[in-house]
Design a protein around this motif. Sequence first.
Motif, short mmCIF file in Angstrom:
data_model
loop_
_atom_site.label_atom_id
_atom_site.label_comp_id
_atom_site.label_asym_id
_atom_site.label_seq_id
_atom_site.Cartn_x
_atom_site.Cartn_y
_atom_site.Cartn_z
N GLU A 23 0.84 -1.20 0.00
CA GLU A 23 0.00 0.00 0.00
C GLU A 23 0.87 1.25 0.00
N ILE A 24 1.94 1.24 0.81
CA ILE A 24 2.82 2.41 0.83
C ILE A 24 3.54 2.57 -0.50
N SER A 25 4.03 1.48 -1.07
CA SER A 25 4.78 1.59 -2.33
C SER A 25 3.87 2.04 -3.48
N ASP A 26 2.63 1.54 -3.52
CA ASP A 26 1.68 2.00 -4.54
C ASP A 26 1.43 3.50 -4.40
N THR A 27 1.25 3.94 -3.15
CA THR A 27 0.99 5.36 -2.90
C THR A 27 2.20 6.21 -3.26
N LEU A 28 3.40 5.70 -2.95
CA LEU A 28 4.61 6.46 -3.28
C LEU A 28 4.76 6.62 -4.79
N GLU A 29 4.49 5.58 -5.54
CA GLU A 29 4.56 5.68 -7.01
C GLU A 29 3.63 6.76 -7.53
N LYS A 30 2.39 6.78 -7.02
CA LYS A 30 1.42 7.79 -7.45
C LYS A 30 1.88 9.19 -7.02
N TYR A 31 2.40 9.28 -5.81
CA TYR A 31 2.86 10.57 -5.29
C TYR A 31 4.00 11.11 -6.15
N LEU A 32 4.99 10.28 -6.45
CA LEU A 32 6.12 10.72 -7.26
C LEU A 32 5.67 11.16 -8.66
N GLU A 33 4.76 10.39 -9.23
CA GLU A 33 4.25 10.73 -10.56
C GLU A 33 3.56 12.09 -10.56
N ASP A 34 2.69 12.30 -9.57
CA ASP A 34 1.97 13.58 -9.49
C ASP A 34 2.90 14.73 -9.15
N TYR A 35 3.81 14.50 -8.23
CA TYR A 35 4.70 15.56 -7.75
C TYR A 35 5.62 16.03 -8.87
N LEU A 36 6.26 15.09 -9.57
CA LEU A 36 7.22 15.45 -10.60
C LEU A 36 6.54 16.00 -11.85
N LYS A 37 5.28 15.67 -12.03
CA LYS A 37 4.54 16.13 -13.21
C LYS A 37 4.30 17.64 -13.14
N VAL A 38 4.04 18.14 -11.95
CA VAL A 38 3.67 19.56 -11.81
C VAL A 38 4.85 20.44 -11.41
N ARG A 39 6.02 19.85 -11.21
CA ARG A 39 7.20 20.64 -10.83
C ARG A 39 8.33 20.39 -11.84
N GLU A 40 8.96 21.43 -12.22
CA GLU A 40 10.07 21.30 -13.17
C GLU A 40 11.36 21.04 -12.41
N LEU A 41 11.56 19.80 -12.05
CA LEU A 41 12.74 19.40 -11.27
C LEU A 41 13.59 18.42 -12.06
N ASP A 42 14.89 18.62 -12.04
CA ASP A 42 15.79 17.67 -12.67
C ASP A 42 16.39 16.78 -11.58
N VAL A 43 15.60 15.82 -11.14
CA VAL A 43 16.01 14.92 -10.05
C VAL A 43 17.20 14.06 -10.47
N SER A 44 17.28 13.75 -11.76
CA SER A 44 18.30 12.81 -12.24
C SER A 44 19.72 13.27 -11.91
#
Length: 354
Positions: A23-44
């Motif tokens: 449940e936590i890992s599923d939520t984290l995947e969704k969180y990362l997808e949503d978070y990175l989509k709306v922010r212009e961040l070069d995490v790599s």
Amino acid sequence: MKEKKNFIKWLEDNNKLEIRFNEISDTLEKYLEDYLKVRELDVSKKLEDVLSKCNEIDYEDKEVVMAYIVMYFLDRLRRFQLNYKKLFEKGLLPIKEKISIIDIGTGPGMSMYALSDMYKLYQEYERETLGKSKIKEIKINYVEFSSEFRNFLHHFTEYLNYKKEWKYNVPYHHSIEENIENLKFNKINYLPNYRGYTFFYRKEKNMLRGADVITVSNFLTTEDTVKKYENILRKLHYYQRNNAIFVVVGAKKNNNKKYEKIYEEIKLLFEKNNYNNRNFRGNSKKIFDEEESYDYTDSIGKRIIDIRRKNIIKLLDENKISNNFKNRLLQNQKEIRWQMILYERKSRYIYGSK
């Protein structure tokens, strides 16, 4: 002890830890997808830093924090699941009506999420098998200097708890203190009653009551850090309740001179502390010191690698990182080892003291 072992069997028979992890890992995947989509961040571009420079990087940098979460969150969450499962099995985690927990230098909170799960699962087990649980309240506080980690904790806990029956006891955004050196402690007052002497705590804002569990993970990473915070570490342990535990998690000490010295400094700090006053006699004793390990071969380990690879490949492909660096990040995971050490706080009231 028998009840704790029955609890572990119940966990394993019902696959409870994997259910919580998924449940936590599923939520984290969704969180990362949503978070990175709306922010212009070069995490790599920060992945290499968090891989090799954890003690040097700036944890106020959004890109650093997100890179850290991509690389380490699920891995450390699993380690803490295994840590607390072992401590429950050995009967070393306190079980009482009100559980108070403080996590020092929590980062993105993996220890808190795992410990919240473990205590809530024990509540569920007791209610299912005994009809009621001894544990009525689980209160978790934390100390974290990074505003970006605190922001993550606030938003991610909302993600986890939103419209779900299973709620995490991780506080929303509010750490008890940002700087460990600013912690303040309640002193104990005594009131006589017909049963003898009892005590209560003055309620003042941002003042710690005695904690049943204090956890410190990958925070005391140098001798200088231990020495810098030795006074506050003494107080943290001094003000813990009777039978409370202080949990230290870090790099393995076997063949590691640096961490051997760090853990020896902590041992001297705690065991030579003066826990006596006119009302109480007390002491601290190391009750557990083992090297733990994990090799990613079970279903949870394979899921950790799969999610990490998927996120890293997406980030790297989008930013055209070199194949050499990509291969280094995606290399096969080997067995990992770490140290877990527990100190138990004992305190007894001196009958007739005033």
